[in-house]
Structures are given as structure tokens and as C-alpha cells.
Design a protein around this motif. Sequence first.
Motif, PDB file in Angstrom:
ATOM      1  N   THR A  19       0.772  -1.270   0.048  1.00 44.80           N
ATOM      2  CA  THR A  19       0.021  -0.044   0.006  1.00 44.80           C
ATOM      3  C   THR A  19       0.877   1.208  -0.054  1.00 44.80           C
ATOM      4  O   THR A  19       2.134   1.097  -0.007  1.00 44.80           O
ATOM      5  CB  THR A  19      -1.012   0.113   1.218  1.00 44.80           C
ATOM      6  OG1 THR A  19      -0.406   0.247   2.504  1.00 44.80           O
ATOM      7  CG2 THR A  19      -1.595  -1.175   1.200  1.00 44.80           C
ATOM      8  N   TYR A  56      -9.967  -1.488  -4.089  1.00 47.74           N
ATOM      9  CA  TYR A  56      -9.199  -2.467  -4.866  1.00 47.74           C
ATOM     10  C   TYR A  56     -10.263  -3.363  -5.640  1.00 47.74           C
ATOM     11  O   TYR A  56     -11.412  -3.619  -5.104  1.00 47.74           O
ATOM     12  CB  TYR A  56      -8.515  -3.437  -3.892  1.00 47.74           C
ATOM     13  CG  TYR A  56      -7.029  -2.740  -3.122  1.00 47.74           C
ATOM     14  CD1 TYR A  56      -6.036  -2.952  -3.699  1.00 47.74           C
ATOM     15  CD2 TYR A  56      -7.458  -2.305  -1.898  1.00 47.74           C
ATOM     16  CE1 TYR A  56      -4.833  -2.320  -2.965  1.00 47.74           C
ATOM     17  CE2 TYR A  56      -6.516  -1.495  -1.494  1.00 47.74           C
ATOM     18  CZ  TYR A  56      -5.113  -1.592  -1.590  1.00 47.74           C
ATOM     19  OH  TYR A  56      -4.086  -0.960  -1.373  1.00 47.74           O
ATOM     20  N   LEU A 106      -5.607  -8.636  -5.516  1.00 45.79           N
ATOM     21  CA  LEU A 106      -6.025  -7.259  -5.540  1.00 45.79           C
ATOM     22  C   LEU A 106      -5.351  -6.595  -6.573  1.00 45.79           C
ATOM     23  O   LEU A 106      -4.221  -6.356  -6.674  1.00 45.79           O
ATOM     24  CB  LEU A 106      -6.010  -6.748  -4.295  1.00 45.79           C
ATOM     25  CG  LEU A 106      -6.265  -7.507  -3.054  1.00 45.79           C
ATOM     26  CD1 LEU A 106      -5.980  -6.846  -1.552  1.00 45.79           C
ATOM     27  CD2 LEU A 106      -7.836  -7.633  -3.045  1.00 45.79           C
ATOM     28  N   PHE A 114      -5.111  -2.176  -7.325  1.00 44.37           N
ATOM     29  CA  PHE A 114      -5.207  -1.078  -6.538  1.00 44.37           C
ATOM     30  C   PHE A 114      -6.091  -0.222  -7.680  1.00 44.37           C
ATOM     31  O   PHE A 114      -5.665  -0.180  -8.871  1.00 44.37           O
ATOM     32  CB  PHE A 114      -4.129  -0.106  -6.049  1.00 44.37           C
ATOM     33  CG  PHE A 114      -4.485   1.254  -5.734  1.00 44.37           C
ATOM     34  CD1 PHE A 114      -4.921   1.385  -4.513  1.00 44.37           C
ATOM     35  CD2 PHE A 114      -3.876   2.175  -6.488  1.00 44.37           C
ATOM     36  CE1 PHE A 114      -5.074   2.654  -4.195  1.00 44.37           C
ATOM     37  CE2 PHE A 114      -4.181   3.375  -6.168  1.00 44.37           C
ATOM     38  CZ  PHE A 114      -4.721   3.715  -4.868  1.00 44.37           C
TER      39      PHE A 114
END
Length: 393
Positions: free
Chosen positions: A231, A262, A271, A273
Amino acid sequence: MKQKYFLLYDAVQMLSRFLIASFPLLFFSPLAMTQTQNEILYIGTYSENDSKGLYVLAFNREKLSTETIQTVHDKKSPTFLALHPNEKFLYAAYREGKNENDPAGTIVAYAIDEKTGKLSMINQVSSVGASPCHISIDPSGQVAFVSHYQGGNLSSFKILKSGGISEAVSFIQHQGSSVHPNQTKPHMHAMIPSPDGNWVYASDLGIDQILKYKVHPKKGSVGKEPEIFPTKPGSGPRHFVLHPDLPYAYSLEELSSTVGIYRVDPKSGNLSFMNRVPMLSPEIQSDYNAAADIHLSVDGKWLYASNRGQDNLAIYRVDQETGLLKLSEHVPTGGQHPRNFKVDEKGDLLFVANMESDNVVIFRIQDQSGIPESTGKSISIPRPVFIEQLFLK
């Protein structure tokens, strides 16, 4: 003759009044009985300010009132709870260890009385890591996942047929740090299983990572080689929620007071982003804020996230095609330090645990706008930090 007539007339009138009064009971009572459910709230707390530990409350939905029917204090600070999918068992993560020399916490399994909602202990085991702050159960009800903030590690446990919990099957220590002063080491904060139970998403605030672990339900374990999704440095991912119908997920980022959005690959669970949105209200000046909790509405149209510092809920509309968020409003939580909140399973109410002001405030969710509106009702509980809900059959 007239006297007999009047006596007969009076008898008929009395019988008529009785039948009219009894009509709802005769014809609607069974339906009413099938719709009536006893509701229970389980409140986890820090063992401070004379808290009695884990509170079991009977909740009256019509009056928005509660009655404490049991308190449980097997260890200090039952700060997080998890209900088994079959609703027969409850699991509590206590900050205190099994004995005085144990630096880890304790996980306690409870059986739930099906008539009253009261708890009785089944067993307890060491959480293995220091300062357990979150516990969750996989959808099949076979695995318990525990996150440890101070230890920066996670553990998993096999749930036994009795509802009891095994000793730890998996234990994984995270490594690393990040750019914020609160990120000198790992700080595991939450493990959220996927709806199919194949994966569990681990949010580590200290190293700015969301890690996806493979779940082995029959063993009660997780794989040792996770997929890692970094992140933004300094964001501090704390809690995580998956949309119930759409392939999207939302990460509450404590340190930057933001929500990460996500896309979830339906096959791999990976995932991607998409975007990040702010949580803070520009109309409120605050020297300190730490994002705390995040939940979706029952219909998946709204997302709620709590701010500690500004002491409000950020309300977002969820785009049902793109999964993106649009900020709608900020609602004061009616207290200080909203560490946790619970969206009512019926979709009508929202309960906010304000830790510093020792109260749980009850909101009503507006049907059209999704905005929680204060009912003026609250529950006095010392240092509340978690809310679970159960409907007795």
C-alpha cells in the motif's frame, strides 16, 4: 320477558366484544410469534473504568433499550469477538495471557445458550502472539484467525466439533517497517477471509502491506508464502472489507485517514489498486486523527468508516458498476474515539462503540440516503471496543 331479553342482549354484546378483542390473537398471533426474535448484543471492552469485561445485553428493538443479562471476565480486556457461522459459539480475543508470565494473549471459546444468549466457556488457549487485536472465523466455521498488533504476527487455530479451539496450528511472524513513526516494526491488525474461504487477507499496519494467505480449512492452517500487495508508504492498512456482491474490496488506512479501493480477481483473489479517497472532513480542525473501522451497508450501496479524533463516520456512496466511492456526508458519532461500529444485520440500525466516552450510540439508517441518523439512544458501557449481534431463534 323484557328482563330475559335484556339479559340475552347483554350476553351477546359481551361475546361480541370478546371475539373482536380476541380476533388479532386468534388469527395473527402465530404470525407475530414467528416474526418475534430475541436480540442479543455482545460488547467487548478494555478492562478499565470498572469494566466487567464481556457484556451480554438483551436488546429491545422497539424501545431501543438494553438489559445486561450477563458479564464475563475470564481474562483482562476481551477487545475483539467473533461469532461462529452456525451462531452456536462465540470466540473472544483477550489481551491478557493464560498466566502471569505469558506475554501473549488468550483466545477463549464460548458456547451460546440458544434460549438466552448467555455464554459458558468451552476452553481457552494461548494466542501465541502479543496483544491480539482481531479475531475472525472462516466461512466454513473450521478456522479461527488471530492478528497481533504488538507482536506483528498472526496465528490460526482449528475449531473443534465441540466448538472449542485447538492450540495454534499456524504462526507467522512478519518482518519490516515503513516511513511513519508508528511503523518501526510490523503491526498486524486484521485477517478477513474471502467469501469462498480459499483465502484470508491480512492487513499489516506497520509494514504497509495487505497479504493474501492460502487457507487450509481441514488443517486449520494458512500457507507460509503469501501474495503481497503493497500500500502507499505511511498509509497503515488497519481493517479490510469485501463487497458482498461486487468484485471490489476496501482497505481502511489508519495513519493517512484514507480508504484504499481494490478490484478483486474472482479466480485468484488477487488485488488490483484502483483509487484512494480521503476520510477527513475539511470543516473540522483536528490535530490528531486515526481511522478505525470500516463496514458496508447490508445492500452494499453504502460504505461507512470511522474517524477517531474528528469523532465521526465518513459516509460514501458505492458505485454499483465501478466500485468507486463518492463521499456523501460526515456524521458525528455522539461520543469520543469511535474504535468500532456494527451495521445491524437487518440493515436498519448502526451501533457505534465510543471508547473514550464509555458509550455505544444507536443510529437509524435512512432508507433512501443511507445516512445514519442519531436516535438519541445510547448504552453506557465502560471502554467499549467491539460489538457483535445475535438473533435468537
